[in-house]
Design a protein around this motif. Structure first.
Motif, PDB file in Angstrom:
ATOM      1  N   SER A 140       0.817  -1.211   0.000  1.00  0.00           N
ATOM      2  CA  SER A 140       0.000   0.000   0.000  1.00  0.00           C
ATOM      3  C   SER A 140       0.855   1.266   0.000  1.00  0.00           C
ATOM      4  N   LYS A 141       0.420   2.271  -0.755  1.00  0.00           N
ATOM      5  CA  LYS A 141       1.096   3.565  -0.774  1.00  0.00           C
ATOM      6  C   LYS A 141       0.860   4.323   0.534  1.00  0.00           C
ATOM      7  N   GLU A 142      -0.132   3.865   1.303  1.00  0.00           N
ATOM      8  CA  GLU A 142      -0.485   4.521   2.567  1.00  0.00           C
ATOM      9  C   GLU A 142       0.688   4.529   3.541  1.00  0.00           C
ATOM     10  N   ILE A 143       1.591   3.549   3.387  1.00  0.00           N
ATOM     11  CA  ILE A 143       2.672   3.368   4.355  1.00  0.00           C
ATOM     12  C   ILE A 143       3.584   4.588   4.453  1.00  0.00           C
ATOM     13  N   ASN A 144       3.606   5.430   3.409  1.00  0.00           N
ATOM     14  CA  ASN A 144       4.476   6.607   3.402  1.00  0.00           C
ATOM     15  C   ASN A 144       3.753   7.901   3.775  1.00  0.00           C
ATOM     16  N   THR A 145       2.483   7.810   4.107  1.00  0.00           N
ATOM     17  CA  THR A 145       1.727   9.027   4.409  1.00  0.00           C
ATOM     18  C   THR A 145       1.950   9.502   5.838  1.00  0.00           C
ATOM     19  N   GLN A 146       1.720  10.776   6.049  1.00  0.00           N
ATOM     20  CA  GLN A 146       1.841  11.390   7.371  1.00  0.00           C
ATOM     21  C   GLN A 146       0.881  10.744   8.362  1.00  0.00           C
ATOM     22  N   GLU A 147      -0.337  10.463   7.882  1.00  0.00           N
ATOM     23  CA  GLU A 147      -1.357   9.868   8.750  1.00  0.00           C
ATOM     24  C   GLU A 147      -0.920   8.488   9.245  1.00  0.00           C
ATOM     25  N   PHE A 148      -0.433   7.647   8.336  1.00  0.00           N
ATOM     26  CA  PHE A 148      -0.043   6.298   8.735  1.00  0.00           C
ATOM     27  C   PHE A 148       1.137   6.329   9.703  1.00  0.00           C
ATOM     28  N   LYS A 149       2.110   7.156   9.421  1.00  0.00           N
ATOM     29  CA  LYS A 149       3.293   7.222  10.288  1.00  0.00           C
ATOM     30  C   LYS A 149       2.922   7.629  11.707  1.00  0.00           C
ATOM     31  N   ALA A 150       2.031   8.621  11.823  1.00  0.00           N
ATOM     32  CA  ALA A 150       1.640   9.102  13.153  1.00  0.00           C
ATOM     33  C   ALA A 150       0.764   8.081  13.880  1.00  0.00           C
ATOM     34  N   ILE A 151      -0.230   7.536  13.173  1.00  0.00           N
ATOM     35  CA  ILE A 151      -1.168   6.599  13.804  1.00  0.00           C
ATOM     36  C   ILE A 151      -0.472   5.285  14.174  1.00  0.00           C
ATOM     37  N   SER A 152       0.367   4.760  13.275  1.00  0.00           N
ATOM     38  CA  SER A 152       1.062   3.500  13.568  1.00  0.00           C
ATOM     39  C   SER A 152       2.051   3.669  14.719  1.00  0.00           C
ATOM     40  N   LYS A 153       2.680   4.841  14.787  1.00  0.00           N
ATOM     41  CA  LYS A 153       3.600   5.128  15.900  1.00  0.00           C
ATOM     42  C   LYS A 153       2.845   5.126  17.226  1.00  0.00           C
ATOM     43  N   PHE A 154       1.651   5.722  17.230  1.00  0.00           N
ATOM     44  CA  PHE A 154       0.870   5.771  18.468  1.00  0.00           C
ATOM     45  C   PHE A 154       0.381   4.385  18.868  1.00  0.00           C
ATOM     46  N   ILE A 155      -0.120   3.605  17.911  1.00  0.00           N
ATOM     47  CA  ILE A 155      -0.575   2.241  18.221  1.00  0.00           C
ATOM     48  C   ILE A 155       0.573   1.425  18.795  1.00  0.00           C
ATOM     49  N   GLY A 156       1.792   1.676  18.296  1.00  0.00           N
ATOM     50  CA  GLY A 156       2.969   0.982  18.812  1.00  0.00           C
ATOM     51  C   GLY A 156       3.229   1.275  20.275  1.00  0.00           C
ATOM     52  N   THR A 157       2.799   2.454  20.762  1.00  0.00           N
ATOM     53  CA  THR A 157       2.970   2.772  22.185  1.00  0.00           C
ATOM     54  C   THR A 157       1.970   2.013  23.054  1.00  0.00           C
ATOM     55  N   LEU A 158       0.858   1.584  22.449  1.00  0.00           N
ATOM     56  CA  LEU A 158      -0.162   0.833  23.196  1.00  0.00           C
ATOM     57  C   LEU A 158       0.194  -0.639  23.302  1.00  0.00           C
ATOM     58  N   HIS A 159       0.832  -1.161  22.250  1.00  0.00           N
ATOM     59  CA  HIS A 159       1.213  -2.573  22.208  1.00  0.00           C
ATOM     60  C   HIS A 159       2.648  -2.685  21.715  1.00  0.00           C
TER      61      HIS A 159
END
Length: 385
Positions: A85-104
């Motif tokens: 997916s091209k989504e992997i390079n977007t600002q939204e994905f980087k921020a949201i995936s980083k935050f989810i990583g703090t939960l798990h």
């Protein structure tokens, strides 16, 4: 079906609304002890018969792998998934995936990851993600809307479509707990009368041993206990002195108080009814308001009565309240109630049970996770002695 019912947490819904109801009447050797949800079709023969021996291979890519020790797939055997997916390079994905990583910790996140099946998000995780998105992107998402969003990619697209300015900020729960909330505090009209009426039950039929030497009269505090049976809240009420009991409120799930009489007793018996399937953030704010008004709060952090007598995992809601509002946690251990009235039994047996007040836990210099661990360890040690 989950989408139609606006259920954001599929595993919890299936566990309590389907499996738990089956387990009540199933023989012990047929009870379902755990579940794993996968996206792939189960392996079957051409005739539609399940290929049981292939199930282990199906679970290799799942982060929810469970089973007996010799059945669990070693972590190193789980193949890494690659996103196209091209989504992997977007600002939204980087921020949201980083935050989810703090939960798990140590969880693999790609745009195609299913929010619950792949990432294992629970109800509180969802509230935290919704709050993070509101803070970071200025985009409001209701829990109902979130229930229709299945993947990280879909979540990123939703955020992008709704617009908003990007500004990465930490969640300020203290500020959230200060937000206004619609709550009519229940009266204490029937708290003492109900306790008095039930006293003979807990004196002669059920011999309740009260170990409350460590109980202090300071308020507010958050009382945290293990949940063994329907007797627990009533027994805890018997253990508290009347002046403390009148100032103590119980959080309870509304489905247990359906009907006019039960609801009336709750509204006049210091019981605050909540709907666990709707707006958990609002529930947190309600709990915070009770504590900020100087009242004590009783929470059973396992979320439900034990089904096998064992202590379950604790949800961290109480620890967040303790940490952000700087309110002590007072653990209490319940012993013997499960033997007298296990889940599914309508009438308790005669016998002994005990309530033990344990050492107070102060939130200062402790993380939310540390408060949860110290509290659970304290209760576990007491019930195993």
């Amino acid at each position: 079906v989950l989408e139609e019912k606006k259920i954001a947490n599929a595993k919890e819904a299936i566990k309590w609304e389907v499996i738990d109801k089956y387990n009540v009447t199933a023989p012990k050797y047929k009870k379902i002890l755990d579940i794993v949800i996968v996206k792939e079709e189960l392996p079957k023969t051409k005739l539609g018969k399940l290929r049981r021996f292939m199930l282990k291979d199906l679970l290799k890519g799942s982060n929810l792998i469970k089973g007996t020790p010799d059945e669990i797939v070693p972590e190193k055997e789980v193949e890494k998934r690659v996103s196209t997916s091209k989504e992997i390079n977007t600002q939204e994905f980087k921020a949201i995936s980083k935050f989810i990583g703090t939960l798990h910790d140590e969880i693999e996140i790609i745009p195609e990851s299913h929010l619950e099946i792949d990432l294992g998000l629970d109800s509180l995780d969802i509230v935290e993600i919704i709050t993070f998105i509101q803070n970071t992107f200025g985009v409001d998402i209701s829990e109902e809307d979130f229930s229709r969003i299945k993947t990280v990619e879909a979540l990123c697209q939703y955020v992008r479509e709704k617009g908003g300015n990007f500004e990465e900020k930490e969640i300020n729960w203290k500020k959230i707990f200060e937000e206004p909330v619609d709550l009519k505090m229940p009266s204490s009209k029937y708290v003492i009368p109900i306790t008095t009426i039930l006293k003979p039950l807990f004196t002669w039929y059920i011999k309740l041993e009260k170990n409350i030497n460590k109980l202090e009269k300071t308020s507010p505090v958050i009382y945290i206990g293990n949940h063994q049976s329907m007797l627990d809240a009533f027994a805890f009420g018997q253990a508290l002195p009347k002046d403390i009991l009148k100032n103590t409120y119980f959080l309870a799930i509304n489905i247990h108080f359906e009907g006019k009489i039960k609801k009336y007793l709750a509204e006049n018996g210091n019981v605050i009814l909540i709907d666990v399937n709707k707006n958990l953030k609002e529930t947190l704010k309600i709990a915070a308001k009770v504590l900020k008004e100087g009242k004590n709060l009783v929470i059973f952090p396992e979320g439900a009565r034990t089904r096998d007598g064992e202590l379950q995992d604790f949800k961290k809601t109480f620890a967040m309240l303790s940490k952000e509002l700087d309110i002590p946690v007072v653990p209490f251990a319940i012993n013997g109630a499960y033997d007298l009235m296990p889940y599914g039994k309508g009438v308790p047996s005669s016998g002994k049970m005990s309530i033990t007040i344990l050492d107070k836990i102060l939130p200062e210099n402790k993380s939310v996770e540390e408060i949860v661990k110290v509290t659970r360890d304290s209760i576990e040690k007491s019930i195993n002695n």
